[in-house]
Design an enzyme around this catalytic site. Sequence first.
Site, short mmCIF file in Angstrom:
data_model
loop_
_atom_site.label_atom_id
_atom_site.label_comp_id
_atom_site.label_asym_id
_atom_site.label_seq_id
_atom_site.Cartn_x
_atom_site.Cartn_y
_atom_site.Cartn_z
N ARG A 63 1.10 6.20 -7.37
CA ARG A 63 0.55 5.22 -6.43
C ARG A 63 -0.91 5.53 -6.11
O ARG A 63 -1.73 4.63 -5.96
CB ARG A 63 1.38 5.19 -5.14
CG ARG A 63 2.68 4.39 -5.31
CD ARG A 63 3.73 4.75 -4.31
NE ARG A 63 3.35 4.47 -2.94
CZ ARG A 63 3.85 5.10 -1.89
NH1 ARG A 63 4.74 6.06 -2.05
NH2 ARG A 63 3.48 4.77 -0.69
N LYS A 75 -2.22 3.40 7.42
CA LYS A 75 -2.53 1.98 7.66
C LYS A 75 -1.47 1.30 8.51
O LYS A 75 -1.79 0.58 9.44
CB LYS A 75 -2.67 1.22 6.33
CG LYS A 75 -3.75 1.72 5.41
CD LYS A 75 -3.89 0.84 4.18
CE LYS A 75 -2.65 0.83 3.29
NZ LYS A 75 -2.39 2.10 2.59
N ARG A 105 12.18 6.85 1.69
CA ARG A 105 11.66 5.76 0.86
C ARG A 105 11.59 6.21 -0.58
O ARG A 105 10.98 7.24 -0.89
CB ARG A 105 10.26 5.37 1.35
CG ARG A 105 10.23 4.01 1.98
CD ARG A 105 8.86 3.70 2.52
NE ARG A 105 7.87 3.45 1.48
CZ ARG A 105 6.65 2.99 1.74
NH1 ARG A 105 6.29 2.73 2.98
NH2 ARG A 105 5.80 2.78 0.76
N ARG A 126 -5.04 -5.79 -2.65
CA ARG A 126 -5.18 -4.51 -3.35
C ARG A 126 -5.64 -4.67 -4.78
O ARG A 126 -5.68 -3.67 -5.50
CB ARG A 126 -3.92 -3.71 -3.50
CG ARG A 126 -2.85 -3.49 -2.69
CD ARG A 126 -1.50 -3.38 -3.03
NE ARG A 126 -0.95 -2.05 -2.97
CZ ARG A 126 -0.37 -1.54 -1.89
NH1 ARG A 126 -0.33 -2.16 -0.76
NH2 ARG A 126 0.17 -0.38 -1.95
N ARG A 152 7.27 12.00 4.96
CA ARG A 152 7.90 10.70 5.19
C ARG A 152 9.11 10.53 4.28
O ARG A 152 10.10 9.92 4.66
CB ARG A 152 6.88 9.56 4.95
CG ARG A 152 7.44 8.22 5.35
CD ARG A 152 6.37 7.13 5.37
NE ARG A 152 6.04 6.70 4.02
CZ ARG A 152 5.06 5.84 3.74
NH1 ARG A 152 4.31 5.34 4.72
NH2 ARG A 152 4.82 5.47 2.50
P1 ADP Z 1 1.47 2.25 0.50
O1 ADP Z 1 0.23 1.60 1.01
O2 ADP Z 1 1.82 3.48 1.27
O3 ADP Z 1 1.46 2.44 -0.98
P2 ADP Z 1 2.99 -0.15 0.99
O4 ADP Z 1 4.11 -0.24 1.94
O5 ADP Z 1 1.71 -0.84 1.34
O6 ADP Z 1 2.75 1.39 0.78
O7 ADP Z 1 3.43 -0.68 -0.45
C1 ADP Z 1 4.61 -0.24 -1.07
C2 ADP Z 1 4.74 -0.94 -2.44
O8 ADP Z 1 4.85 -2.37 -2.23
C3 ADP Z 1 3.55 -0.78 -3.39
O9 ADP Z 1 3.60 0.41 -4.13
C4 ADP Z 1 3.69 -2.05 -4.26
O10 ADP Z 1 4.70 -1.89 -5.24
C5 ADP Z 1 4.16 -3.09 -3.26
N1 ADP Z 1 3.03 -3.82 -2.66
C6 ADP Z 1 2.67 -3.83 -1.35
N2 ADP Z 1 1.59 -4.59 -1.15
C7 ADP Z 1 1.23 -5.08 -2.36
C8 ADP Z 1 0.18 -5.91 -2.83
N3 ADP Z 1 -0.75 -6.40 -2.00
N4 ADP Z 1 0.13 -6.20 -4.15
C9 ADP Z 1 1.02 -5.72 -4.99
N5 ADP Z 1 2.04 -4.92 -4.63
C10 ADP Z 1 2.15 -4.60 -3.33
#
Ligand code: ADP
Length: 196
Positions: A146, A15, A135, A90, A129
């Site tokens: 996740r 994404k 990370r 989400r 990654r």
């Molecule tokens: P990925 O999509 O690869 O899981 P992200 O960078 O989108 O990685 O998100 C990393 C972390 O940031 C998530 O596991 C969560 O803890 C937090 N996060 C990101 N976006 C949201 C959201 N919309 N609502 C709640 N937590 C979020």
Amino acid sequence: MSARLLLIGPPGAGKGTQATRLSDALGVPAISTGDIFRMHLRNETELGLKAKAFMDAGDNVPDSLTNDLVRDRLSQPDAAGGFLLDGYPRTIDQVRALDEFLAEHGASMDAVVELVAEPDVVVERLKKRALDQGRADDDEAVVRHRLEVYAQQTAPLIGVYAERGLLAKVDGIGEIAEVTERIESALAARGILFTA
Ligand code: ADP
């Protein structure tokens, strides 16, 4: 052109990579809640300190914190003409908050792109990654969690947007440029045209 879009898909579907490329082509800001939270972590802000434990565990940050953050970001002038959201909404509660924000501004979403990728593929990508970027939440056990959180809390949103007639499903497996082209043609089929 102005477009209000969102990218949805499991962690590791690509994404973030695609959001950057599409936002350049469309001239709208890419807004990644994950990136914004990571910036808060690095800067040790109050929000960063509140979000840290959830992020490290691979859980969603609570909706109340996330919704406030996105409301602020979408209120910035550069998002007035459109935006590309990555990683938000989400949860169903986040969909409700986004709907409310858009209704207040007399706006609505133009399309929702689902990037489809199998769990086995995304686990492999995130392992790589983890080595490249270090990370903390790319640790394999956290990645598996996740994916569960995605399946339980986020995957149901796909049905919500499909019912609204907004969903475009795109295969996320392949070369980066190839996936971008697939997304662009799926959006073009919905009247969202790329000039760049
Ligand atoms: P990925 O999509 O690869 O899981 P992200 O960078 O989108 O990685 O998100 C990393 C972390 O940031 C998530 O596991 C969560 O803890 C937090 N996060 C990101 N976006 C949201 C959201 N919309 N609502 C709640 N937590 C979020």
